[in-house]
Design an enzyme around this catalytic site. Structure first.
Site, mmCIF file in Angstrom:
data_model
loop_
_atom_site.group_PDB
_atom_site.id
_atom_site.type_symbol
_atom_site.label_atom_id
_atom_site.label_comp_id
_atom_site.label_asym_id
_atom_site.label_seq_id
_atom_site.Cartn_x
_atom_site.Cartn_y
_atom_site.Cartn_z
ATOM 1 N N ASP A 112 0.913 -1.202 0.028
ATOM 2 C CA ASP A 112 -0.058 0.032 -0.066
ATOM 3 C C ASP A 112 0.894 1.319 -0.023
ATOM 4 O O ASP A 112 1.799 1.421 0.983
ATOM 5 C CB ASP A 112 -0.912 -0.162 1.285
ATOM 6 C CG ASP A 112 -1.836 1.261 1.179
ATOM 7 O OD1 ASP A 112 -1.667 2.344 0.806
ATOM 8 O OD2 ASP A 112 -2.515 1.409 2.374
ATOM 9 N N SER A 115 -3.822 14.312 -13.363
ATOM 10 C CA SER A 115 -5.207 14.293 -13.582
ATOM 11 C C SER A 115 -5.519 15.626 -14.230
ATOM 12 O O SER A 115 -4.984 16.915 -13.880
ATOM 13 C CB SER A 115 -6.082 14.083 -12.599
ATOM 14 O OG SER A 115 -7.529 14.279 -12.880
ATOM 15 N N TYR A 169 -9.963 15.091 -4.032
ATOM 16 C CA TYR A 169 -9.157 14.528 -5.327
ATOM 17 C C TYR A 169 -8.478 15.366 -6.068
ATOM 18 O O TYR A 169 -7.018 15.240 -6.292
ATOM 19 C CB TYR A 169 -10.100 13.557 -6.230
ATOM 20 C CG TYR A 169 -9.251 12.979 -7.488
ATOM 21 C CD1 TYR A 169 -8.535 11.626 -7.206
ATOM 22 C CD2 TYR A 169 -9.530 13.201 -8.501
ATOM 23 C CE1 TYR A 169 -7.998 11.012 -8.140
ATOM 24 C CE2 TYR A 169 -8.826 12.731 -9.916
ATOM 25 C CZ TYR A 169 -8.080 11.556 -9.721
ATOM 26 O OH TYR A 169 -7.601 11.134 -10.596
ATOM 27 N N LYS A 226 -4.123 15.888 -6.494
ATOM 28 C CA LYS A 226 -3.527 15.891 -7.974
ATOM 29 C C LYS A 226 -3.074 17.185 -8.192
ATOM 30 O O LYS A 226 -1.753 17.285 -9.097
ATOM 31 C CB LYS A 226 -4.577 15.527 -9.156
ATOM 32 C CG LYS A 226 -5.114 14.145 -9.003
ATOM 33 C CD LYS A 226 -4.050 13.017 -9.118
ATOM 34 C CE LYS A 226 -4.674 11.660 -9.089
ATOM 35 N NZ LYS A 226 -3.646 10.824 -9.346
#
Ligand code: NAD
Length: 257
Positions: A61, A140, A153, A157
């Protein structure tokens, strides 16, 4: 193009990471696939070997410094050299600043941003000792435009672009190039899961957001990663390459019709 190069691809068990591991191996690299899902990593490694390439799977992980440390010990058992790192492991949390809680923030930032940094921290000494190399961070379009209800998110990014620039400046003199790729909506397992959960968004509606009405595939992002990983891009560092079919530069004139 990548003959005698060793590449570590995080999130290589699925989607963009998987396509990148396969593409790199096709062009001669030894692809080491790191994924939290050990079966997926082993499966992609087998796929590469069956096609005549060289690969290995490692499980960790990326949000756990302890597990990453052990994974890099395992990487060093497979190879003394490392030339390429692709940080593709990632998760999405699409909420807003009031609906997200601190657990959402911590997990998303730990996987999508801290994970990329800690992987780079382990990989850089190996890459420098190997004579230099290239890091490719999969960011992204959310990193460059706020798309709404994409929190945290988009924050993670966005941080990845800054991580890219900081690493590029600090390690350029040591022969390390660092770039990011910002994909638009890629038809990967991650996206298909998202579309399944949010049935209001169809594939047709997604294509209408792009000047180029093409479905972006994991292989399209892998091609960009191949360019940034290879000497074809030897003078490029600190850059962010959009692989989004024009979505980010497109100011839709739908309402003006
Ligand atoms: N799919 C898209 O439309 C899209 C668009 C822009 C950016 N991205 C980014 O591309 C990257 C890859 O996405 P994808 O679409 O291939 O997703 P995917 O879900 O198909 O693959 C992600 C892989 O990462 C692994 N992974 C997730 N969390 C991990 C962790 N903590 N540690 C180790 N491995 C972990 C998963 O097991 C999986 O194999 C992500 O960083 C994502 O944010 C995707």
């Amino acid at each position: 193009m990548l003959k005698n190069k060793t590449a570590l691809i995080t999130g290589g068990g699925s989607g963009i990471g998987r396509a990148t591991a396969l593409e790199f191996a096709k062009y001669g690299a030894f692809s080491i696939i790191l994924d939290q899902n050990p079966e997926a990593a082993a499966k992609v490694a087998r796929e590469i070997e069956q096609a005549g390439g060289k690969a290995a799977g490692v499980s960790a992980d990326v949000a756990s410094s302890e597990k990453l440390s052990a994974a890099f010990d395992e990487v060093r058992c497979h190879t003394s050299e490392l030339h390429i790192l692709v940080n593709s492991a990632g998760i999405y949390v699409f909420k807003n600043a009031t609906t997200a809680d601190e657990t959402d923030w911590d997990r998303c930032l730990d996987v999508d941003l801290k994970g990329a940094w800690v992987c780079a921290k382990h990989a850089l000494p190996m890459m420098i000792a190997s004579g230099g190399g290239s890091i490719v961070n999969i960011a992204s379009t959310h990193a460059v435009r706020a798309q709404g209800n994409s929190f945290p998110y988009g924050v993670a990014k966005g941080g990845m672009l800054s991580l890219t620039q900081n690493l590029a400046v600090d390690f350029g003199p040591k022969g390390i190039r660092v770039n990011s790729i910002s994909p638009g909506l890629v038809f990967s397992p991650m996206t298909l899961d998202y579309l399944e959960e949010n049935k209001k968004l169809s594939a047709g509606q997604i294509l209408a957001l792009q000047p180029l009405p093409v479905k972006i595939l994991p292989e399209d992002v892998a091609n960009a990663a191949l360019f940034l990983a290879s000497d074809m891009s030897r003078c490029i560092t600190g850059a962010n390459l959009l692989v989004d079919a024009g979505r980010t530069i497109y100011l839709s004139v739908k309402n003006a019709d």
